[in-house]
Design an enzyme around this catalytic site. Structure first.
Site, PDB file in Angstrom:
ATOM      1  N   LYS A   1      39.660  31.821  40.066  1.00 28.58           N
ATOM      2  CA  LYS A   1      41.029  31.329  39.922  1.00 28.58           C
ATOM      3  C   LYS A   1      41.040  29.903  39.365  1.00 28.58           C
ATOM      4  CE  LYS A   1      42.281  35.326  41.358  1.00 28.58           C
ATOM      5  NZ  LYS A   1      42.481  35.794  42.713  1.00 28.58           N
TER       6      LYS A   1
HETATM    7  C1  LIG Z   1      42.601  36.951  43.671  1.00 34.20           C
HETATM    8  C2  LIG Z   1      43.845  37.665  44.017  1.00 34.20           C
HETATM    9  C3  LIG Z   1      44.246  37.903  45.336  1.00 34.20           C
HETATM   10  C4  LIG Z   1      43.355  37.704  46.532  1.00 34.20           C
HETATM   11  O1  LIG Z   1      42.848  36.472  46.682  1.00 34.20           O
HETATM   12  P1  LIG Z   1      41.478  36.250  47.506  1.00 34.20           P
HETATM   13  O2  LIG Z   1      41.428  34.776  47.648  1.00 34.20           O
HETATM   14  O3  LIG Z   1      40.369  36.812  46.679  1.00 34.20           O
HETATM   15  O4  LIG Z   1      41.620  36.948  48.808  1.00 34.20           O
HETATM   16  C5  LIG Z   1      45.487  38.460  45.566  1.00 34.20           C
HETATM   17  N1  LIG Z   1      46.295  38.799  44.550  1.00 34.20           N
HETATM   18  C6  LIG Z   1      45.920  38.625  43.273  1.00 34.20           C
HETATM   19  C7  LIG Z   1      46.863  39.012  42.201  1.00 34.20           C
HETATM   20  C8  LIG Z   1      44.684  38.067  42.959  1.00 34.20           C
HETATM   21  O5  LIG Z   1      44.329  37.929  41.682  1.00 34.20           O
END
Ligand SMILES: *Cc1c(COP(=O)(O)O)cnc(C)c1O
Length: 387
Positions: free
Chosen positions: A185
């Site tokens: 991210k």
């Molecule tokens: C990455 C992601 C999540 C989950 O996040 P984590 O930190 O990996 O638990 C939820 N929704 C979307 C759209 C994502 O891309």
């Protein structure tokens, strides 16, 4: 290209000052439940124009906490998107609620507000919209739907830290907005997440949920305070706490967000400039009034112009050292959801686009050479399989 490591579709970018900030916390008294968590919460809330922030152990925990705070329980329906990571809908199941999938818009692939409205019944309690690839969902329309039907609007902005909608940053616009700090991210804490809200009552419920449902605030006690050791478990919460050393990393990473976003935009423009000329592919679109945070760069293949399917193109790009990916297999297609009774074919836009999409690498640490290599590989592979 063969001498190079494959280019991943995404990865973190860690600097010396990030590492030093983590070490400083490791040398301090508080590894968890200390002041750095609050500092990270305040800084991100300010950046996004939200009043309250609650940091948790992952984006998934943030979604779960948001569903809890929204009061989702058995019998409640939550309208969400089929074209997302499974966590966007799993969080509803954690609370015993029922996800109801509304199809996406054909252009941005974010939730179609018309489909969302049509999916609402008298059991609908909340909507979880998602900012696909970093492009904000139709927050104006979806918040209006929420007001009209008394629904809580949760924005899964795991892709959209730094995106703007009608000139305002994503994060302060929905009833609750969640972010993820997974290494793919925009900024990372290893694992981590946050919920932003302008509603104090929601923020209190989120804090309760993050730590076993425990409160130590005497003003909130249901029963009589029995002494200095006393606390109350007021709801069934979890241990979803994040650590101070993770938040130290989050803070120094947040300081680099603008630089990271600029690099993502630059890569997206470089792709668009060259790949826009290729008739066999369609590029992601940005609506007027929106700025994408460019978490993903999903292209769509025009399969009728190609001699092979998506799988062959995907394999050829991987063989060329390009770490392409696909976002996403429609959530209701997964075996767990099929076993719950969801049928294929009810979301023609999401299901149709899934068959022909490929995400190209996009992350701030990409070099100009990496970007060139991706462009060259896409041109070559598409050229090789052109009809
Ligand atoms: C990455 C992601 C999540 C989950 O996040 P984590 O930190 O990996 O638990 C939820 N929704 C979307 C759209 C994502 O891309």
């Amino acid at each position: 290209m063969a001498d190079k490591r494959p280019i991943p579709y995404a990865r973190q970018w860690i600097f010396d000052d990030d590492i030093e900030a983590v070490i400083a916390v490791l040398r301090s008294d508080w590894l968890t439940q200390g002041a750095v968590i609050e500092q990270f919460e305040r800084t991100l809330a300010e950046r996004c124009g939200a009043r309250h922030a609650v940091a948790v152990s992952s984006g998934t925990a943030a979604l779960h906490a948001a569903c809890f705070a929204a009061g989702i329980g058995p019998g409640d329906e939550v309208v969400t998107t089929p074209l997302s990571f499974a966590a966007t809908a799993n969080c509803v199941l954690y609370q015993g609620g029922t996800p109801v999938f509304a199809d996406v818009r054909p252009d941005t692939l974010t939730m179609d507000p018309v489909a969302a409205k049509a999916a609402c019944t008298d059991k609908t309690k909340a909507v979880i919209a998602m900012d696909y690839a970093g492009h904000p969902c139709d927050l104006g329309e979806i918040q209006a739907l929420g007001r009209a039907h008394k629904l809580t609007i949760i924005e899964d902005a795991a892709h959209a830290l730094g995106a703007t909608y009608r000139g305002k940053p994503v994060g302060g616009l929905a009833d609750m907005t969640i972010f993820s700090f997974h290494p793919v991210k925009h900024i990372t804490t290893g694992e981590g997440g946050m919920i932003l809200t302008n509603d104090e009552a929601l923020s209190e419920r989120l804090r309760l949920f993050r730590s076993h449902g425990i409160t130590r605030d005497p003003h909130r006690y249901v029963r009589k305070d029995e002494g200095g050791w006393y606390y109350e478990v007021q709801a069934l919460g979890f241990n979803y706490r994040i650590t101070d050393f993770q938040c130290a990393l989050g803070l120094t990473q947040l300081g680099k967000l603008d630089k990271f976003l600029a690099k993502r935009r630059e890569i997206a423009s470089a792709y668009a400039a060259v790949l826009g000329e290729i008739e066999e592919i369609e590029l992601p679109v940005t609506l007027p009034g929106c700025e994408s945070a460019w978490h993903l760069y999903p292209i769509r293949l025009c399969l009728e112009r190609l001699r092979v399917g998506r799988a062959e193109i995907f394999r050829a790009l991987r063989d060329a050292g390009i770490g392409v990916n696909v976002h996403y297999i429609p959530i209701p297609w997964h075996p767990h959801y099929q076993a719950l009774g969801y049928n294929k074919g009810e979301w023609p836009v999401a299901e149709g686009v899934y068959q022909r999409m490929i995400s190209l690498p996009i992350f701030p640490a990409m070099t100009d050479r990496d970007v060139e290599d991706v462009i060259t590989a896409v041109k070559k592979v598409v050229g090789d399989f052109r009809k």
